[in-house]
Design a protein around this motif. Structure first.
Motif, PDB file in Angstrom:
ATOM      1  N   UNK A 236      40.721  41.657  52.870  1.00 26.92           N
ATOM      2  CA  UNK A 236      42.131  41.515  53.254  1.00 26.92           C
ATOM      3  C   UNK A 236      42.883  40.670  52.230  1.00 26.92           C
ATOM      4  N   UNK A 237      42.281  39.578  51.799  1.00 23.17           N
ATOM      5  CA  UNK A 237      42.898  38.717  50.780  1.00 23.17           C
ATOM      6  C   UNK A 237      43.018  39.472  49.455  1.00 23.17           C
ATOM      7  N   UNK A 238      41.971  40.175  49.060  1.00 22.37           N
ATOM      8  CA  UNK A 238      42.009  40.914  47.796  1.00 22.37           C
ATOM      9  C   UNK A 238      43.065  42.022  47.819  1.00 22.37           C
ATOM     10  N   UNK A 239      43.308  42.607  48.999  1.00 24.39           N
ATOM     11  CA  UNK A 239      44.285  43.687  49.102  1.00 24.39           C
ATOM     12  C   UNK A 239      45.718  43.178  49.081  1.00 24.39           C
ATOM     13  N   UNK A 240      45.930  41.924  49.483  1.00 22.33           N
ATOM     14  CA  UNK A 240      47.292  41.427  49.643  1.00 22.33           C
ATOM     15  C   UNK A 240      47.743  40.429  48.590  1.00 22.33           C
ATOM     16  N   UNK A 241      46.815  39.772  47.923  1.00 23.30           N
ATOM     17  CA  UNK A 241      47.174  38.781  46.917  1.00 23.30           C
ATOM     18  C   UNK A 241      46.625  39.201  45.557  1.00 23.30           C
ATOM     19  N   UNK A 242      47.172  38.612  44.507  1.00 23.43           N
ATOM     20  CA  UNK A 242      46.758  38.968  43.147  1.00 23.43           C
ATOM     21  C   UNK A 242      45.498  38.191  42.778  1.00 23.43           C
ATOM     22  N   UNK A 243      44.397  38.637  43.334  1.00 19.14           N
ATOM     23  CA  UNK A 243      43.118  38.001  43.073  1.00 19.14           C
ATOM     24  C   UNK A 243      42.367  38.737  41.973  1.00 19.14           C
ATOM     25  N   UNK A 244      41.387  38.064  41.394  1.00 17.48           N
ATOM     26  CA  UNK A 244      40.374  38.732  40.586  1.00 17.48           C
ATOM     27  C   UNK A 244      39.254  39.064  41.561  1.00 17.48           C
ATOM     28  N   UNK A 245      39.205  40.310  41.991  1.00 18.41           N
ATOM     29  CA  UNK A 245      38.324  40.708  43.086  1.00 18.41           C
ATOM     30  C   UNK A 245      36.905  40.957  42.587  1.00 18.41           C
ATOM     31  N   UNK A 246      36.237  39.880  42.168  1.00 16.76           N
ATOM     32  CA  UNK A 246      34.895  40.001  41.618  1.00 16.76           C
ATOM     33  C   UNK A 246      34.115  38.720  41.896  1.00 16.76           C
ATOM     34  N   UNK A 247      32.815  38.839  41.914  1.00 14.60           N
ATOM     35  CA  UNK A 247      31.941  37.690  42.146  1.00 14.60           C
ATOM     36  C   UNK A 247      32.262  36.538  41.204  1.00 14.60           C
ATOM     37  N   UNK A 248      32.487  36.842  39.934  1.00  8.48           N
ATOM     38  CA  UNK A 248      32.693  35.799  38.931  1.00  8.48           C
ATOM     39  C   UNK A 248      33.917  34.940  39.231  1.00  8.48           C
ATOM     40  N   UNK A 249      34.797  35.437  40.115  1.00  9.04           N
ATOM     41  CA  UNK A 249      36.046  34.740  40.395  1.00  9.04           C
ATOM     42  C   UNK A 249      36.143  34.287  41.844  1.00  9.04           C
TER      43      UNK A 249
END
Length: 350
Positions: free
Chosen positions: A144-157
């Protein structure tokens, strides 16, 4: 093992322009089993959502702290720290100034319940209702967070850290989902549930059965049993099965015990940080018990030849101006002031 649940793919919310972000939280598109229960509350960069989910009974808060420059560059993406609160706290009350100081990462504080223990309870039919905290956090909140905010959607981040009960949660989540996190940190965490550290195991039991007096004794606090956050009481086996080490009846406690599963973190290359005080050596101080847990985990990591970051700040005399070595927010604020810059540096080189 976390049971599989169906998830819905949702489109990211529309980008928010800097001019529109003066005071209001950004819009969110709900999905992944989460439903908006109440409008977001707070500012554009420090706010909380209220959601419901079939995975956990009642309304749950998700506090989000965005970097001050989040709206300035619509193309920039950020790593995320998932910060897990202790018992019987709430995300809204996690007002550590250190958490608001990062311009380089997003911080998300999901509700863990007063005594959810960051697990899918063994018994889902207690008076407490549904208690699938692993499902809520790992299969709903993170996507949900990855879909709505500008995250780096990966383990490393992604990193996961927590205080007290949340320290257990941080290690437990990194151990069962090493694909999600690159670093885990325990701040005065309950990270040894083994028979050699039965004090912490019994503290968990006390929270389940509403043993308010026992918990107060451990925390050296004063409590009103008539206004206990641990109601309704459930049985001692509700979360992890039988806690009693007779004929291996407590095997589920050993299965989730962080101190017996550090090899999982080593195999996945996950960074580890442990912070603890000593409670002045007083057995009625909860910090005394978590210090023992930290020592046992350190010994397990040494036996495995792991690298890690370990701080025992003792009575807090050399740990900033807020810490007295006990189990409290003053020490955790100082700890966060040490941890967050370290995570920022680690993320920047990932």
């Amino acid at each position: 093992m976390v049971a599989a649940v169906a998830v819905a793919v949702v489109a990211p919310a529309a980008p928010v322009r800097a001019a529109d972000a003066a005071s209001a939280p950004p819009p969110f598109t709900y999905g992944f089993g989460l439903t908006e229960a109440r409008p977001a509350v707070g500012s554009a960069t420090n706010f909380h959502l209220t959601v419901t989910t079939p995975q956990v009974a009642g309304e749950q808060h998700i506090k989000i702290i965005l970097p001050s420059g989040y709206y300035d560059d619509p193309d920039r993406r950020y790593p995320v720290l998932y910060f897990l609160h202790g018992s019987p706290d709430d995300p809204v009350g996690q007002n550590y100034p250190a958490l608001t100081m990062s311009d380089d990462m997003i911080t998300v504080i999901p509700d863990g319940g007063a005594r959810g223990w960051y697990t899918n309870w063994l018994n889902q039919k207690t008076a407490a209702g549904a208690q699938n905290w692993e499902n809520f956090h790992l299969q709903q909140v993170i996507p949900f967070i990855d879909a709505n905010l500008r995250t780096v959607a990966a383990k490393k981040a992604r990193a996961v850290a927590g205080v007290s009960m949340g320290g257990f949660g941080a290690f437990h989540y990194a151990q069962i989902r090493p694909d999600l996190f690159s670093h885990t940190a325990s701040l005065s965490g309950d990270i040894d549930f083994s028979v050699r550290h039965m004090g912490l195991r019994m503290a968990v039991v006390a929270s389940l059965i509403d043993g308010e007096g026992a918990l107060c004794a451990l925390a050296s606090g004063t409590c009103d049993p008539n206004n206990s956050p641990y109601k309704p009481a459930v049985d001692s086996d509700a979360a992890f099965g039988s806690p009693y080490p007779v004929f291996n009846a407590d095997w589920r406690w050993n299965q989730v015990d962080p101190s017996q599963n550090m090899a999982k973190l080593a195999a996945a290359g996950i960074g580890v940080s442990i912070y603890t005080g000593d409670g002045g050596g007083a057995v009625n101080s909860l910090e005394f018990w978590v210090a023992g847990a930290a020592k046992n985990v350190k010994e397990a990591m040494d036996a495995l030849g792991m690298s890690y970051y370990y701080v025992n700040y003792g009575d807090g005399a050399g740990w900033g101006t807020r810490c007295d070595g006990h189990h409290n927010g003053g020490c955790w604020e100082e700890t966060l002031r040490d941890l967050i810059p370290r995570l920022e540096r680690e993320f920047s080189t990932a």
